[in-house]
Write a protein that holds these residues in place. Structure first.
Motif, PDB file in Angstrom:
ATOM      1  N   PHE A  91       0.824  -1.203   0.000  1.00 11.04           N
ATOM      2  CA  PHE A  91       0.000   0.000   0.000  1.00 11.04           C
ATOM      3  C   PHE A  91       0.866   1.265   0.000  1.00 11.04           C
ATOM      4  CE2 PHE A  91      -2.129   3.330   2.510  1.00 11.04           C
ATOM      5  CZ  PHE A  91      -3.204   3.579   1.666  1.00 11.04           C
ATOM      6  N   PHE A  92       1.893   1.271   0.891  1.00  7.16           N
ATOM      7  CA  PHE A  92       2.780   2.432   0.924  1.00  7.16           C
ATOM      8  C   PHE A  92       3.565   2.583  -0.382  1.00  7.16           C
ATOM      9  CE2 PHE A  92       2.566   1.952   5.673  1.00  7.16           C
ATOM     10  CZ  PHE A  92       1.878   3.141   5.882  1.00  7.16           C
ATOM     11  N   LEU A  93       3.967   1.456  -0.973  1.00 11.94           N
ATOM     12  CA  LEU A  93       4.664   1.514  -2.260  1.00 11.94           C
ATOM     13  C   LEU A  93       3.768   2.109  -3.340  1.00 11.94           C
ATOM     14  CD1 LEU A  93       7.388   0.674  -3.528  1.00 11.94           C
ATOM     15  CD2 LEU A  93       6.286  -1.468  -4.201  1.00 11.94           C
ATOM     16  N   PHE A  94       2.493   1.732  -3.367  1.00 10.26           N
ATOM     17  CA  PHE A  94       1.544   2.261  -4.349  1.00 10.26           C
ATOM     18  C   PHE A  94       1.300   3.757  -4.118  1.00 10.26           C
ATOM     19  CE2 PHE A  94      -2.896   3.357  -5.257  1.00 10.26           C
ATOM     20  CZ  PHE A  94      -2.888   3.169  -6.633  1.00 10.26           C
ATOM     21  N   CYS A  95       1.159   4.156  -2.842  1.00  6.08           N
ATOM     22  CA  CYS A  95       0.934   5.587  -2.549  1.00  6.08           C
ATOM     23  C   CYS A  95       2.125   6.428  -2.982  1.00  6.08           C
ATOM     24  CB  CYS A  95       0.684   5.777  -1.057  1.00  6.08           C
ATOM     25  SG  CYS A  95      -0.913   5.153  -0.500  1.00  6.08           S
ATOM     26  N   ASP A  96       3.315   5.938  -2.749  1.00  3.60           N
ATOM     27  CA  ASP A  96       4.507   6.688  -3.138  1.00  3.60           C
ATOM     28  C   ASP A  96       4.592   6.832  -4.650  1.00  3.60           C
ATOM     29  OD1 ASP A  96       7.028   7.963  -2.584  1.00  3.60           O
ATOM     30  OD2 ASP A  96       7.953   6.191  -3.445  1.00  3.60           O
ATOM     31  N   SER A  97       4.362   5.774  -5.386  1.00  4.77           N
ATOM     32  CA  SER A  97       4.396   5.844  -6.852  1.00  4.77           C
ATOM     33  C   SER A  97       3.267   6.718  -7.397  1.00  4.77           C
ATOM     34  CB  SER A  97       4.309   4.442  -7.449  1.00  4.77           C
ATOM     35  OG  SER A  97       3.102   3.820  -7.051  1.00  4.77           O
ATOM     36  N   PHE A  98       2.094   6.678  -6.761  1.00  5.28           N
ATOM     37  CA  PHE A  98       0.972   7.506  -7.215  1.00  5.28           C
ATOM     38  C   PHE A  98       1.273   8.997  -7.014  1.00  5.28           C
ATOM     39  CE2 PHE A  98      -3.154   9.580  -6.438  1.00  5.28           C
ATOM     40  CZ  PHE A  98      -3.761   9.314  -7.654  1.00  5.28           C
ATOM     41  N   GLN A  99       1.885   9.328  -5.848  1.00  2.51           N
ATOM     42  CA  GLN A  99       2.248  10.726  -5.611  1.00  2.51           C
ATOM     43  C   GLN A  99       3.284  11.209  -6.624  1.00  2.51           C
ATOM     44  OE1 GLN A  99       3.551  10.943  -1.584  1.00  2.51           O
ATOM     45  NE2 GLN A  99       1.469  10.952  -0.725  1.00  2.51           N
ATOM     46  N   LYS A 100       4.253  10.362  -6.942  1.00  2.00           N
ATOM     47  CA  LYS A 100       5.244  10.743  -7.941  1.00  2.00           C
ATOM     48  C   LYS A 100       4.599  10.933  -9.308  1.00  2.00           C
ATOM     49  CE  LYS A 100       9.229   8.589  -5.704  1.00  2.00           C
ATOM     50  NZ  LYS A 100      10.257   7.531  -5.799  1.00  2.00           N
ATOM     51  N   TRP A 101       3.650  10.078  -9.662  1.00  2.00           N
ATOM     52  CA  TRP A 101       2.972  10.201 -10.950  1.00  2.00           C
ATOM     53  C   TRP A 101       2.130  11.482 -11.013  1.00  2.00           C
ATOM     54  CZ3 TRP A 101       3.002   9.123 -15.756  1.00  2.00           C
ATOM     55  CH2 TRP A 101       1.850   9.225 -16.520  1.00  2.00           C
ATOM     56  N   MET A 102       1.434  11.804  -9.913  1.00  2.82           N
ATOM     57  CA  MET A 102       0.642  13.029  -9.888  1.00  2.82           C
ATOM     58  C   MET A 102       1.538  14.266  -9.979  1.00  2.82           C
ATOM     59  SD  MET A 102      -2.531  12.265  -9.821  1.00  2.82           S
ATOM     60  CE  MET A 102      -3.267  13.798  -9.316  1.00  2.82           C
ATOM     61  N   LYS A 103       2.669  14.245  -9.309  1.00  6.62           N
ATOM     62  CA  LYS A 103       3.608  15.366  -9.400  1.00  6.62           C
ATOM     63  C   LYS A 103       4.145  15.507 -10.818  1.00  6.62           C
ATOM     64  CE  LYS A 103       7.759  17.277  -7.231  1.00  6.62           C
ATOM     65  NZ  LYS A 103       8.391  17.612  -8.507  1.00  6.62           N
ATOM     66  N   PHE A 104       4.433  14.375 -11.461  1.00  9.08           N
ATOM     67  CA  PHE A 104       4.905  14.437 -12.841  1.00  9.08           C
ATOM     68  C   PHE A 104       3.832  15.015 -13.763  1.00  9.08           C
ATOM     69  CE2 PHE A 104       4.929  12.328 -17.012  1.00  9.08           C
ATOM     70  CZ  PHE A 104       6.133  12.822 -17.502  1.00  9.08           C
ATOM     71  N   GLN A 105       2.589  14.605 -13.572  1.00  7.92           N
ATOM     72  CA  GLN A 105       1.512  15.141 -14.399  1.00  7.92           C
ATOM     73  C   GLN A 105       1.346  16.645 -14.186  1.00  7.92           C
ATOM     74  OE1 GLN A 105      -1.951  12.721 -13.491  1.00  7.92           O
ATOM     75  NE2 GLN A 105      -1.826  11.761 -15.512  1.00  7.92           N
ATOM     76  N   ARG A 106       1.396  17.081 -12.924  1.00  6.91           N
ATOM     77  CA  ARG A 106       1.257  18.507 -12.641  1.00  6.91           C
ATOM     78  C   ARG A 106       2.410  19.311 -13.254  1.00  6.91           C
ATOM     79  NH1 ARG A 106       0.447  17.837  -7.721  1.00  6.91           N
ATOM     80  NH2 ARG A 106       2.538  18.244  -6.895  1.00  6.91           N
ATOM     81  N   ASP A 107       3.633  18.809 -13.126  1.00  2.00           N
ATOM     82  CA  ASP A 107       4.780  19.499 -13.720  1.00  2.00           C
ATOM     83  C   ASP A 107       4.690  19.522 -15.243  1.00  2.00           C
ATOM     84  OD1 ASP A 107       5.757  19.912 -11.200  1.00  2.00           O
ATOM     85  OD2 ASP A 107       7.107  18.190 -11.247  1.00  2.00           O
ATOM     86  N   PHE A 108       4.186  18.427 -15.817  1.00  2.00           N
ATOM     87  CA  PHE A 108       4.065  18.379 -17.269  1.00  2.00           C
ATOM     88  C   PHE A 108       2.996  19.346 -17.772  1.00  2.00           C
ATOM     89  CE2 PHE A 108       2.569  16.348 -21.259  1.00  2.00           C
ATOM     90  CZ  PHE A 108       3.769  16.417 -21.964  1.00  2.00           C
ATOM     91  N   GLU A 109       1.896  19.475 -17.023  1.00  2.00           N
ATOM     92  CA  GLU A 109       0.868  20.451 -17.398  1.00  2.00           C
ATOM     93  C   GLU A 109       1.399  21.873 -17.298  1.00  2.00           C
ATOM     94  OE1 GLU A 109      -2.156  20.092 -18.628  1.00  2.00           O
ATOM     95  OE2 GLU A 109      -1.928  17.919 -18.711  1.00  2.00           O
ATOM     96  N   ASN A 110       2.176  22.155 -16.242  1.00  2.00           N
ATOM     97  CA  ASN A 110       2.802  23.473 -16.126  1.00  2.00           C
ATOM     98  C   ASN A 110       3.772  23.729 -17.270  1.00  2.00           C
ATOM     99  OD1 ASN A 110       1.402  23.954 -13.750  1.00  2.00           O
ATOM    100  ND2 ASN A 110       3.050  23.158 -12.465  1.00  2.00           N
ATOM    101  N   PHE A 111       4.492  22.691 -17.667  1.00  2.00           N
ATOM    102  CA  PHE A 111       5.419  22.831 -18.786  1.00  2.00           C
ATOM    103  C   PHE A 111       4.676  23.114 -20.087  1.00  2.00           C
ATOM    104  CE2 PHE A 111       7.641  20.695 -22.323  1.00  2.00           C
ATOM    105  CZ  PHE A 111       8.774  21.482 -22.375  1.00  2.00           C
ATOM    106  N   LYS A 112       3.557  22.399 -20.302  1.00  2.00           N
ATOM    107  CA  LYS A 112       2.768  22.648 -21.515  1.00  2.00           C
ATOM    108  C   LYS A 112       2.202  24.063 -21.520  1.00  2.00           C
ATOM    109  CE  LYS A 112      -0.094  19.157 -21.480  1.00  2.00           C
ATOM    110  NZ  LYS A 112      -1.154  18.243 -21.948  1.00  2.00           N
ATOM    111  N   THR A 113       1.739  24.538 -20.360  1.00  2.00           N
ATOM    112  CA  THR A 113       1.211  25.898 -20.283  1.00  2.00           C
ATOM    113  C   THR A 113       2.299  26.927 -20.549  1.00  2.00           C
ATOM    114  OG1 THR A 113      -0.407  25.143 -18.651  1.00  2.00           O
ATOM    115  CG2 THR A 113      -0.041  27.517 -18.810  1.00  2.00           C
ATOM    116  N   ALA A 114       3.508  26.659 -20.033  1.00  2.00           N
ATOM    117  CA  ALA A 114       4.619  27.591 -20.261  1.00  2.00           C
ATOM    118  C   ALA A 114       5.045  27.611 -21.721  1.00  2.00           C
ATOM    119  CB  ALA A 114       5.800  27.221 -19.372  1.00  2.00           C
ATOM    120  N   CYS A 115       4.810  26.512 -22.434  1.00  2.00           N
ATOM    121  CA  CYS A 115       5.189  26.445 -23.847  1.00  2.00           C
ATOM    122  C   CYS A 115       4.189  27.146 -24.760  1.00  2.00           C
ATOM    123  CB  CYS A 115       5.344  24.989 -24.294  1.00  2.00           C
ATOM    124  SG  CYS A 115       6.802  24.183 -23.590  1.00  2.00           S
ATOM    125  N   ILE A 116       2.977  27.443 -24.276  1.00  2.00           N
ATOM    126  CA  ILE A 116       1.993  28.146 -25.106  1.00  2.00           C
ATOM    127  C   ILE A 116       2.429  29.601 -25.245  1.00  2.00           C
ATOM    128  CG2 ILE A 116      -0.423  28.850 -25.306  1.00  2.00           C
ATOM    129  CD1 ILE A 116      -1.162  26.441 -23.607  1.00  2.00           C
TER     130      ILE A 116
END
Length: 686
Positions: A91-116
């Protein structure tokens, strides 16, 4: 002088010995200190080595534990861990990977917005001036993207191949400045008028040669020129209709206005904001959204005198029609005058007579929208409806001016064609004079060498059309910049610094700070793009000029809005899809293609300039390519497919399918609205 005694000498020697002993003691002390320092360093190094070894051992232990855990999990053996501990570990392993994935998605969305491009500028403008002003800048950015594609097509497939692989300047008469114009070919006034060396360059149609292939790549220049012109129009149609279809869903169901102010009050703020500048923009955006909602609510509850309102609206429409008729007559009168000047010779007239048409059209485009804005104050419409009426009137003004200009160009093209016949006859006489009046049919003598600058040449009506559109585009661009600097910047400076010493309040009275003219700027963009679509076939440099204009306009107008303009008194919410702008753009695209298609299909090209010289019609390059580069059966299939007996039923089928799809979409919208009303009534009952 008393001489030192023996005792004094012995005392001095003893003192010197003591000093030497003290020095030796100090040296020994320093040696001892250095030894102690060395020992301490050695001890520290040993401690560091021990700590490193301990850390390495700990790492090895951790890795060994992880390996043991992985092995035990993989093999399903629970040696020291129970089943409950294994579940928690997963469970803790899944939560850690999920948090990393959500952070990556948020950073990628910010990157896409900065590229517009210009996204943050537009967001800042929207927060201070509302979505109606921001919709103009979103539309300008979208137009910039289209023109970048058009510029890439013309630059990469037409201008660069001709410049690199075509014949150089001075090799042909069409690529050489005539002898009579060489003295003034590099003057600033000549180049600013796009004549001289600018006229005989890759910027215009007449420079291109009619060879089927050029260079070692055997590049087919006439075919590429024709396909780029047709492909630019086709791409524009496709992207405009696709954007309209993509944005149609945003306008489908309307807005849910239930408890609108409560939702805005309690759910507008973003608690993740940590930047003070972003917080200020968010505060301004929430304030503007409240203003928009208040205007919408006031307009829905407003009661008005129907008869007085109808009279004022009829009067406003009558005044608008008079303005349109007057502007059309003025352009017609100016065009007639310019034709008379052209027949008499423009060399005998000054700058105003040569640029009268372009200047008058630019001035009408600058002052008539202001007059329409004054007229629209009589109608008392909702701000959104008033904007559409304003856009419609300015659209009619620009359209009438543009088509009056095109009709005048058609008359000038007919004059150039008549002049071309005379030039052909004169060229036969000139060629005969080179051979002393006789041209032998089967002569084997070498041809007479004549400098290309001395060869007579035709008027080349295609280059003339391209020059007119380029001049009109440049004059319109300069008028826009001057209007921003004088009408916005200098006005704001005057109001700001002279308000303290004036008789009345300049900020709230006359002249006050200017508001951003949405309708005039939108229509200016649309009709400028129409001129690009019309003239780019005859002037391949037009998309590049328009890209430069849009790029500089984005920065200049963003600066002017934030520094010189004030928000409108009645801020209203604009549709995010901008489909009304797109509908006008699609209409002007259709009207812009008509003159270009007419000249391609009906008017013969010039006989001595351009890639289609020597042909009776421009589109014959397609049949020539099919005849020489494709098998005979392919040409027959293409001929059958282009038969009007097949094309007309296909167009009719497309029209019927569009009508059917439009009717079904309307029925779906009505069904959605009915369902929404039922849901609202059920919610009210409960």
């Amino acid at each position: 002088m008393r001489q030192p005694s023996v005792k004094d000498k012995e005392k001095k020697k003893e003192k010197e010995k003591e000093k030497e002993k003290e020095k030796e003691k100090e040296k020994e002390k320093e040696k001892m200190r250095k030894k102690k320092i060395k020992r301490r360093r050695k001890r520290k190094k040993k401690k560091k080595k021990k700590k490193k070894k301990e850390k390495e051992k700990e790492k090895e232990k951790r890795l060994a534990r992880k390996k043991v855990i992985r092995v035990t999990l993989a093999q399903g053996i629970n040696v020291h861990l129970g089943t409950e501990m294994m579940v928690w570990f997963l469970f803790f392993l899944f939560c850690d990977s999920f948090q990393k994935w959500m952070k990556f998605q948020r950073d990628f969305e910010n990157f896409k917005t900065a590229c517009i491009p210009w996204e943050m500028k537009i967001k800042e403008i929207e927060s201070h001036f509302g979505s109606s002003v921001a919709s103009y800048f979103i539309f300008l950015r979208w137009m910039y993207g289209i023109n970048m594609i058009l510029f890439g097509l013309t630059f990469g497939l037409v201008m660069v191949p001709e410049a690199l692989m075509g014949k150089p300047y001075g090799s042909l008469p069409r690529k050489t400045v005539p002898r009579a114009e060489e003295a003034t070919a590099m003057n600033f006034a000549t180049l600013w008028d796009f004549s001289g060396f600018a006229q005989y360059s890759v910027l215009f149609y007449g420079y291109y040669n009619n060879q089927r292939t050029i260079g070692w790549l055997k590049f087919r220049m006439p075919l590429s020129y024709f396909l780029v012109g047709v492909g630019s129009i086709g791409y524009s149609f496709m992207i405009v209709t696709r954007t309209m279809a993509k944005n149609a869903n945003d306008d489908g169901g309307g807005d849910d206005t239930s408890f609108n102010f409560s939702w805005k009050m309690f759910t507008s703020w973003d608690y993740l904001i940590g930047n003070p500048e972003t917080a200020d923009n968010k505060f301004a955006s929430i304030t503007t959204s409240f203003k928009e909602a208040i205007v919408e609510e006031q307009e829905s509850r407003k009661e008005e005198n129907i008869h007085l309102t109808r009279f004022l609206r009829v009067l406003a429409n009558f005044l608008a029609l008079c303005t349109l008729a007057g502007s059309g007559y003025l352009i017609f009168f100016v065009v007639r005058r310019s034709q008379q000047f052209a027949l008499e010779g423009l060399e005998n007239y000054g700058w105003w007579e040569r640029n009268e048409v372009n200047t008058v059209m630019s001035l009408l485009g600058m002052f008539c929208p202001t007059l329409f804005d004054v007229i629209s104050s009589l109608e008392n419409y909702h701000p959104r409806i008033a904007l559409r009426w304003q856009l419609g009137r300015i659209f009619a003004l620009f359209l009438g001016n543009l088509y009056t200009f095109i009709i005048a160009l058609m008359d000038e093209i007919n004059l150039k064609l008549e002049e071309e016949k005379i030039v052909k006859y004169n060229m036969t006489i000139w060629e005969a004079s080179l051979y002393n009046g006789t041209i032998p049919e089967n002569s084997t003598a070498p041809p007479i060498q004549v400098d290309p600058a001395d060869v007579p040449r035709g008027p080349c009506w295609e280059t003339m059309v391209g020059q007119e559109f380029v001049r009109l585009t440049v004059s319109d661009m300069m008028t826009t910049y001057i209007t921003i600097l004088i009408g916005d910047f200098l006005r704001a400076v005057f109001v700001r610094f002279f308000n303290y010493c004036w008789c009345w309040d300049l900020e709230y009275g006359f002249p006050s700070y200017s508001e951003f003219d949405i309708s005039g700027n939108v229509l200016g963009l649309i009709f400028n793009q129409g001129m690009i679509w019309m003239g780019s076939f005859y002037a391949p440099c037009l998309p590049a000029i328009n890209v430069f204009r849009l790029h500089t306009s984005m920065y200049l107008q963003c600066w002017a809005v934030m520094c010189c303009n004030v928000p409108q008194e009645r801020v209203f919410k604009a549709s995010r899809s901008n489909n009304f702008y797109m509908a006008m753009l699609l209409f002007i695209l259709f009207l812009s293609t008509l003159p270009a298609v007419y000249t391609i299909v009906s008017i013969p090209p010039s006989f001595d300039c351009g890639p289609f010289s020597g042909k009776t019609r421009m589109f014959e390059v397609i049949s020539e390519t099919l005849e020489h580069d494709f098998p005979s059966w392919f040409g027959k299939v293409f001929g059958y497919a282009s038969n009007p007996g097949l094309i007309l039923p296909f167009i009719l089928l497309m029209v019927l399918s569009i009508y059917y799809l439009n009717a079904t979409s309307k029925s779906y919208k009505e069904a959605n609205l009915e369902l929404k009303k039922k849901l609202q009534s059920v919610r009210i009952e409960n």
